[in-house]
Design a protein around this motif. Structure first.
Motif, PDB file in Angstrom:
ATOM      1  N   PRO A   7      -1.292  12.134   5.968  1.00 52.64           N
ATOM      2  CA  PRO A   7      -0.389  12.739   4.360  1.00 52.64           C
ATOM      3  C   PRO A   7       0.305  11.146   4.637  1.00 52.64           C
ATOM      4  O   PRO A   7       1.186  11.037   5.823  1.00 52.64           O
ATOM      5  CB  PRO A   7      -0.153  13.914   4.588  1.00 52.64           C
ATOM      6  CG  PRO A   7       0.032  13.785   6.101  1.00 52.64           C
ATOM      7  CD  PRO A   7      -0.661  13.756   6.718  1.00 52.64           C
ATOM      8  N   TRP A   8       0.976  10.847   3.031  1.00 52.67           N
ATOM      9  CA  TRP A   8       1.748   9.828   2.650  1.00 52.67           C
ATOM     10  C   TRP A   8       2.204   9.588   1.501  1.00 52.67           C
ATOM     11  O   TRP A   8       1.316  10.384   0.814  1.00 52.67           O
ATOM     12  CB  TRP A   8       1.505   8.143   2.927  1.00 52.67           C
ATOM     13  CG  TRP A   8       0.808   7.363   2.632  1.00 52.67           C
ATOM     14  CD1 TRP A   8      -1.150   7.839   2.373  1.00 52.67           C
ATOM     15  CD2 TRP A   8       0.173   7.258   1.094  1.00 52.67           C
ATOM     16  NE1 TRP A   8      -1.954   7.825   2.252  1.00 52.67           N
ATOM     17  CE2 TRP A   8      -1.866   6.913   1.005  1.00 52.67           C
ATOM     18  CE3 TRP A   8       0.865   6.942   0.315  1.00 52.67           C
ATOM     19  CZ2 TRP A   8      -1.763   6.315  -0.336  1.00 52.67           C
ATOM     20  CZ3 TRP A   8       0.078   6.482  -0.771  1.00 52.67           C
ATOM     21  CH2 TRP A   8      -1.223   5.795  -1.377  1.00 52.67           C
ATOM     22  N   GLY A   9       3.190  10.001   1.435  1.00 53.46           N
ATOM     23  CA  GLY A   9       3.998   9.494  -0.335  1.00 53.46           C
ATOM     24  C   GLY A   9       5.269   7.913  -0.103  1.00 53.46           C
ATOM     25  O   GLY A   9       5.426   7.447   0.586  1.00 53.46           O
ATOM     26  N   ARG A  10       4.789   7.429  -1.625  1.00 51.66           N
ATOM     27  CA  ARG A  10       5.198   6.312  -1.796  1.00 51.66           C
ATOM     28  C   ARG A  10       6.457   6.018  -3.191  1.00 51.66           C
ATOM     29  O   ARG A  10       5.587   6.023  -3.873  1.00 51.66           O
ATOM     30  CB  ARG A  10       4.314   4.847  -0.959  1.00 51.66           C
ATOM     31  CG  ARG A  10       5.657   4.032  -0.714  1.00 51.66           C
ATOM     32  CD  ARG A  10       4.251   2.681  -0.372  1.00 51.66           C
ATOM     33  NE  ARG A  10       4.454   1.267   0.012  1.00 51.66           N
ATOM     34  CZ  ARG A  10       4.557   0.480  -0.540  1.00 51.66           C
ATOM     35  NH1 ARG A  10       3.722  -0.092  -1.260  1.00 51.66           N
ATOM     36  NH2 ARG A  10       5.055  -1.090   0.871  1.00 51.66           N
ATOM     37  N   ASP A  53       8.642   3.145 -12.960  1.00 49.54           N
ATOM     38  CA  ASP A  53       8.817   3.363 -11.741  1.00 49.54           C
ATOM     39  C   ASP A  53       7.570   4.595 -11.405  1.00 49.54           C
ATOM     40  O   ASP A  53       7.433   5.091 -12.968  1.00 49.54           O
ATOM     41  CB  ASP A  53      10.067   4.198 -11.576  1.00 49.54           C
ATOM     42  CG  ASP A  53      10.683   5.122 -12.546  1.00 49.54           C
ATOM     43  OD1 ASP A  53       9.944   5.203 -13.349  1.00 49.54           O
ATOM     44  OD2 ASP A  53      11.334   6.522 -11.816  1.00 49.54           O
ATOM     45  N   HIS A  54       7.327   5.131 -10.438  1.00 48.75           N
ATOM     46  CA  HIS A  54       6.322   5.801 -10.172  1.00 48.75           C
ATOM     47  C   HIS A  54       6.398   5.952  -8.813  1.00 48.75           C
ATOM     48  O   HIS A  54       6.822   5.849  -8.098  1.00 48.75           O
ATOM     49  CB  HIS A  54       4.788   5.001 -11.155  1.00 48.75           C
ATOM     50  CG  HIS A  54       4.398   4.472  -9.910  1.00 48.75           C
ATOM     51  ND1 HIS A  54       5.245   2.813 -10.838  1.00 48.75           N
ATOM     52  CD2 HIS A  54       3.332   3.901  -8.798  1.00 48.75           C
ATOM     53  CE1 HIS A  54       4.630   1.955  -9.653  1.00 48.75           C
ATOM     54  NE2 HIS A  54       3.599   2.184  -9.069  1.00 48.75           N
ATOM     55  N   VAL A  55       5.550   7.127  -8.450  1.00 49.24           N
ATOM     56  CA  VAL A  55       5.001   7.234  -7.171  1.00 49.24           C
ATOM     57  C   VAL A  55       3.608   7.406  -6.472  1.00 49.24           C
ATOM     58  O   VAL A  55       2.668   8.053  -7.535  1.00 49.24           O
ATOM     59  CB  VAL A  55       5.143   8.984  -6.765  1.00 49.24           C
ATOM     60  CG1 VAL A  55       4.618   9.167  -5.219  1.00 49.24           C
ATOM     61  CG2 VAL A  55       6.549   9.294  -6.402  1.00 49.24           C
ATOM     62  N   LEU A  56       3.081   6.548  -5.142  1.00 45.47           N
ATOM     63  CA  LEU A  56       2.018   7.080  -4.862  1.00 45.47           C
ATOM     64  C   LEU A  56       1.895   8.480  -4.093  1.00 45.47           C
ATOM     65  O   LEU A  56       2.515   8.161  -2.811  1.00 45.47           O
ATOM     66  CB  LEU A  56       1.919   5.454  -3.798  1.00 45.47           C
ATOM     67  CG  LEU A  56       1.203   4.302  -5.413  1.00 45.47           C
ATOM     68  CD1 LEU A  56       0.792   3.510  -4.845  1.00 45.47           C
ATOM     69  CD2 LEU A  56       0.326   4.965  -7.106  1.00 45.47           C
ATOM     70  N   VAL A  57       0.960   9.206  -3.523  1.00 45.04           N
ATOM     71  CA  VAL A  57       0.679  10.347  -2.843  1.00 45.04           C
ATOM     72  C   VAL A  57      -1.293   9.656  -2.199  1.00 45.04           C
ATOM     73  O   VAL A  57      -1.837   9.167  -3.016  1.00 45.04           O
ATOM     74  CB  VAL A  57       0.924  11.449  -2.785  1.00 45.04           C
ATOM     75  CG1 VAL A  57       2.585  10.824  -3.210  1.00 45.04           C
ATOM     76  CG2 VAL A  57       0.527  11.752  -4.302  1.00 45.04           C
ATOM     77  N   ASP A  58      -1.342  10.029  -0.990  1.00 41.02           N
ATOM     78  CA  ASP A  58      -2.760  10.188  -0.751  1.00 41.02           C
ATOM     79  C   ASP A  58      -3.265  11.719  -0.998  1.00 41.02           C
ATOM     80  O   ASP A  58      -4.834  11.624  -1.947  1.00 41.02           O
ATOM     81  CB  ASP A  58      -2.986  10.108   0.600  1.00 41.02           C
ATOM     82  CG  ASP A  58      -2.480  11.418   1.555  1.00 41.02           C
ATOM     83  OD1 ASP A  58      -0.757  11.885   1.129  1.00 41.02           O
ATOM     84  OD2 ASP A  58      -2.894  12.856   2.009  1.00 41.02           O
TER      85      ASP A  58
END
Length: 285
Positions: A7-10, A53-58
């Motif tokens: 898992p990842w979140g950026r 702005d935003h977030v990327l997640v798997d």
């Protein structure tokens, strides 16, 4: 380019210019500050015209554990599903943004479906290939391909709109406005008059002024001045042409008149602007 394993979140902060992501391998979700998450698959492209702005997640269940920043690890080892993305920003100059970009939504998603315009599909495939298997010349090819991708992405978005475009976007569908823009862009140094431009567009002066102002947001001769200054700014940054010669290329035979017009538009003299650090660029991470 960055590689992560689930898992990842950026997190991605606001950036000046236009941000972008291209999924080279795998999939992920883009989570905006407001609104619904956007699913991204392999060879999808998404633009942030104003660098939102935003977030990327798997996965929508994954926590955000890192923030995007220069110098971070390109790959973090893991055993989960692999995702490879090319992320970056088009730095278009802090003084001016293009009105077309100002009119776009915060997130422009261009999925990799079979019906996607062929030009964008081709450029994304070539980019993905260069990134996945770097070869001689890849470092030179990727920036040029990224610049072309922005053009094709904007064109694809305009072509896929169900509703009739308005504002600057509508200009590209109006033959009167496009003929006028083409004339100005091809010869910004010419001392254009409204009668000359209306003759090229094949309409009356009143019709030209009404349709041009209604879409572009300013009269033809006002746009001419702004285009001259944008052209001059590009010449100042991308060449060592003397200031007087730059002025002549955009229709000013007096260096003083050119400097005065340029300062009025950009807030600094041409020489100072040339020595500045606001150069448009593409930054990929």
């Amino acid at each position: 380019m960055f590689v992560r394993y689930a898992p990842w979140g950026r997190g991605y902060p606001v950036v000046p210019g236009t941000g972008f992501h291209m999924v080279v391998e795998g999939s992920c979700w883009l989570v905006p500050p407001a609104g619904e998450p956007i699913a991204l698959g392999t060879e999808d492209v998404i633009l942030m015209p104003r660098g939102a702005d935003h977030v990327l997640v798997d996965s929508l269940d994954s926590a955000v554990t890192e923030q995007a920043h220069p110098g971070e690890p390109r790959e973090i080892a893991g055993s989960g599903t692999r995702s490879v993305l090319l992320c970056g920003a088009y730095s278009l100059g802090r003084q001016r943004s293009h009105p077309l970009l100002d009119e776009l939504p915060d997130f422009v998603h261009l999925p990799a479906h079979p019906g996607r315009p062929a030009a964008l599909r081709s450029i994304v495939e070539v980019l993905a290939g260069e990134i996945s298997e770097p070869r001689a010349g890849t470092d030179a090819a990727v920036p040029a391909l990224l610049e072309t991708m922005l053009l094709f992405a904007l064109r694809a978005w305009l072509e896929t709109q169900v509703q009739a475009p308005t504002g600057w976007a509508a200009a590209f569908g109006d033959p009167v406005v496009t003929a006028t823009l083409r004339a100005i862009h091809e010869a910004p140094e010419r001392a254009w008059t409204v009668p000359e431009l209306s003759a090229i567009a094949g309409v009356s002066r009143a019709t030209l002024s009404r349709r041009f102002t209604g879409t572009v947001g300013e009269p033809p001769l006002s746009y001419l001045t702004r285009w001259r200054m944008l052209t001059a700014a590009r010449l100042l940054r991308d060449s060592d042409i003397p200031l007087a010669a730059v002025g002549r290329r955009v229709g000013y035979h007096s260096e003083f008149a050119f400097a005065k017009a340029f300062k009025r538009e950009f807030g600094s003299a041409p020489g100072l602007y040339r020595r500045g650090d606001d150069t448009p660029a593409v930054v990929a991470v």
